[in-house]
Write an enzyme that holds these catalytic residues in place. Structure first.
Site, short mmCIF file in Angstrom:
data_model
loop_
_atom_site.label_atom_id
_atom_site.label_comp_id
_atom_site.label_asym_id
_atom_site.label_seq_id
_atom_site.Cartn_x
_atom_site.Cartn_y
_atom_site.Cartn_z
CD GLU A 153 -2.63 4.56 -8.93
OE1 GLU A 153 -1.73 4.16 -8.08
OE2 GLU A 153 -3.89 4.50 -8.67
CE LYS A 172 2.61 4.36 7.23
NZ LYS A 172 2.70 4.89 5.80
NE ARG A 176 -4.97 1.84 -8.39
CZ ARG A 176 -5.65 1.35 -7.48
NH1 ARG A 176 -5.74 -0.09 -7.12
NH2 ARG A 176 -6.29 1.90 -6.78
#
Length: 640
Positions: free
Chosen positions: A370, A284, A398
């Site tokens: 979640e 990244k 969610r």
């Protein structure tokens, strides 16, 4: 353009990549990285994720016939290089701006974005839908889903992988592993093995071996097949994915086109033979030193100086709501060792990273999961702990079944700290906190609060800590506070009681949440027009302050409610009360002001609230119209 990109300048569409050599592709990738850095430095946005997939993006568009071949990016925050290569380079410096490009993939924006996303773990399921739809339609195009290892912390990804592995439908899943969380070190040998395993000759030999094994007794046949699979698993780490039904290839260096292109070509050419998973290891922020050195690899950035990487964040002494929440929760936890904090892969975004520094064993990051996070909190509550689940409003959506089934029905005291309530600016409709008032307000036993300012947020953290007989939630917006002096210690608010900010006699403005300051500004403007105004802060949407609301209805000609949420929220509870108490039968004029029935695109927050009709001038127009003062409505005011 402010950077020199002669190789990228030759590429307007993916088809321009398809005749290039590996050397030319490397040159394009270098230019694409420079262009991405320069563009994001002028707009802000997600940077590190895009830099990590530069070579992968080039390779995919070089090898696959997009948009005919379907390419889906999980989350979509890494798609800036993809947008540059797919005809949107001329608009890339409008990304996340009003009227500009979305910061995520968006179907209405380009045919090269076949599936919109901004939440994690959706790509495999969506890709499988495309693959099965293709098969049922008799088409021959390929489907590729790119998913990061972070998104694999979400259970939905495994649901998709499990289903895909049980079907013969051809789908290529590319696991973008950018944290070395799964893969061993990548080198020449692992790259060679990946190319070998993905090749037609290997797969043909494997098929022959399996056919031979079938002539042996069942136990021997099974043993031979498992030995081959586990041998490849030991070499490459792919046993899990093989067990899910995928043909696993990898790991391969995602920044080395000499390694990446042959493996992806082999996967492409075998795409009709069932599900394939290609494990690609990337870094990244690759190729940009400030990002590579940053703790979050420049995940989300403000505008910055491209050489140094120094971000131009506005300086202010006013804390953000998130920081106020974190500091308040730490203060409560110092007094109560049963308080624990939970976040779903957003420790810095929710302030739980600060909590974890003080209480490392009482803070839990569950990943992009979640649903698990909410039920985990329910279990903690059932065990006698005091969990605070700090989750953005948009992501709390969610986990709705878990809120209902695992928390509310059992009346477990889980405390939901709902960050990013209301409109959120550059992140647009996928991240707006528009629906939590409505979807939580219909649940029996749920206590709902909304902080009008940062001082109120301190009190609501304290109040939530004291609620121990059922669930509660308190919402607060993104960004800095209003400069309100913070109390030294939060106080426990009386449940279901609001407060009156100013008294009047003609119009009552009843605010729920952070639009209170717009209501107070509107009141001053109405007073200038000779209209006497009461302003009240509801504090609670459930239970309602019935005494306050009924008094406002009795003593005023007009009652206006204001909230940063969809229809079906606070105002619906108020009008339900008024109707049942027959307060609407004798001439009271009631006007609810809510977010419009639309998904609002990215823009500056003030402009979004202008579009939504929730700024002070809209409140003034609504009150004046209700009094019969000229026919100017809040909607009309938007165009004035």
């Amino acid at each position: 353009m402010s950077v020199d990109t002669p190789n990228l300048d030759r590429v307007s569409w993916p088809r321009d990549l398809r005749g290039l050599s590996l050397g030319e592709l490397r040159a394009v990738a270098d230019d694409l990285r420079a262009e991405t850095i320069d563009a994001v430095s002028t707009t802000g946005g997600h940077l590190g994720a895009g830099l990590g997939v530069i070579e992968l993006t080039v390779a995919l568009h070089h090898l696959f016939d997009t948009p005919g071949d379907i390419l889906i990016w999980d989350v979509g925050h890494q798609c800036y290089p993809h947008k540059i290569l797919t005809g949107r380079r001329g608009r890339i410096r409008t990304i996340r701006q009003g009227g500009g490009l979305s910061g995520f993939t968006k179907r209405s924006e380009s045919e090269y974005d076949p599936f919109g996303a901004a939440h994690a773990s959706t790509s495999v399921s969506a890709g499988l839908g495309f693959a099965v739809g293709r098969d049922l339609s008799g088409k021959k195009n390929r489907v590729v889903a790119v998913i990061g290892d972070g998104a694999l912390t979400g259970g939905m990804a495994y649901e998709g992988l499990n289903h895909a592995g049980s079907l013969d439908s051809g789908i290529i899943v590319i696991l973008n592993d950018n944290d070395m969380s799964i893969a061993p070190p990548v080198g020449a040998m692992s790259s060679y093995l990946s190319r070998l395993i993905s090749s037609k000759s290997y797969r043909s030999l494997r098929d022959v071996a399996h056919h031979i094994a079938e002539r042996f007794p069942g136990a021997v046949e099974h043993g031979v097949k498992r030995a081959e699979e586990y041998a490849r698993g030991l070499m490459t780490g792919g046993t899990l994915f093989e067990d899910l039904g995928f043909f696993y290839v990898g790991p391969v260096d995602g920044h080395n086109l000499d390694h990446l292109v042959p493996v992806l070509r082999n996967a492409r050419d075998d795409a009709g033979k069932g599900p394939i998973l290609v494990h690609v290891v990337t870094v990244k922020g690759k190729g940009y030193a400030p990002a590579e050195k940053s703790a979050d690899r420049f995940h989300g950035v403000a505008k910055f100086e491209s050489v140094s990487g120094i971000q131009s964040k506005p300086k202010t002494n006013v804390p953000t709501f998130t920081k106020v929440f974190a500091d308040s929760l730490i203060a409560e936890a110092e007094r109560d060792d049963k308080i624990v904090a939970i976040t779903a892969a957003m420790p810095s975004g929710t302030g739980i990273d600060a909590f974890k520094k003080v209480f490392p064993h009482r803070a839990f990051d569950v990943g992009l999961a979640e649903q698990h996070g909410v039920t985990f909190a329910a279990g903690l509550a059932a065990s006698g702990m005091k969990p605070f689940a700090a989750i953005y409003s948009t992501f709390l959506q969610r986990a709705y079944d878990q809120i209902v089934h695992d928390v509310a029905i059992q009346r477990l005291p889980v405390r939901f700290a709902i960050d990013r309530a209301g409109l959120v600016g550059a992140d647009g409709p996928t991240h707006a906190g528009a629906f939590d008032i409505a979807f939580l307000g219909c649940l029996p036993g749920m206590i709902l609060m909304a902080a009008a300012d940062e001082a109120e947020l301190v009190h609501m953290v304290t109040t939530a800590a004291a609620i121990d007989d059922g669930p509660c939630a308190f919402r607060y917006p993104r960004g800095t506070g209003f400069g309100i002096t913070l109390p030294e210690r939060g106080m426990i608010l009386p449940i279901g009681k609001g407060r009156v900010m100013r008294e009047g006699s003609t119009v009552a403005l009843l605010s729920y949440g952070a639009r209170l300051h717009e209501a107070l500004t509107a009141a001053e403007q109405l007073v200038d027009k000779g209209i006497s105004v009461t302003v009240a802060d509801a504090r609670f949407a459930k239970p309602l302050d019935e005494e306050l609301i009924l008094r406002l209805a009795r003593e005023h000609k007009v009652l206006v409610t204001i909230e940063e949420g969809s229809a079906g929220g606070f105002s619906s509870h108020v009008i339900h009360l008024l109707a049942l108490r027959r307060m609407l039968d004798d001439g009271l004029k009631f006007r609810p002001m809510v977010l419009p029935d639309a998904f609002l695109d990215q823009d500056k927050p003030f402009s979004q609230y202008e579009t939504a009709g929730l700024n002070a001038r809209h409140i003034v127009a609504t009150a004046v119209d209700a009094l019969g003062g000229g026919g100017t409505t809040a909607v009309d005011a938007e165009s004035t």
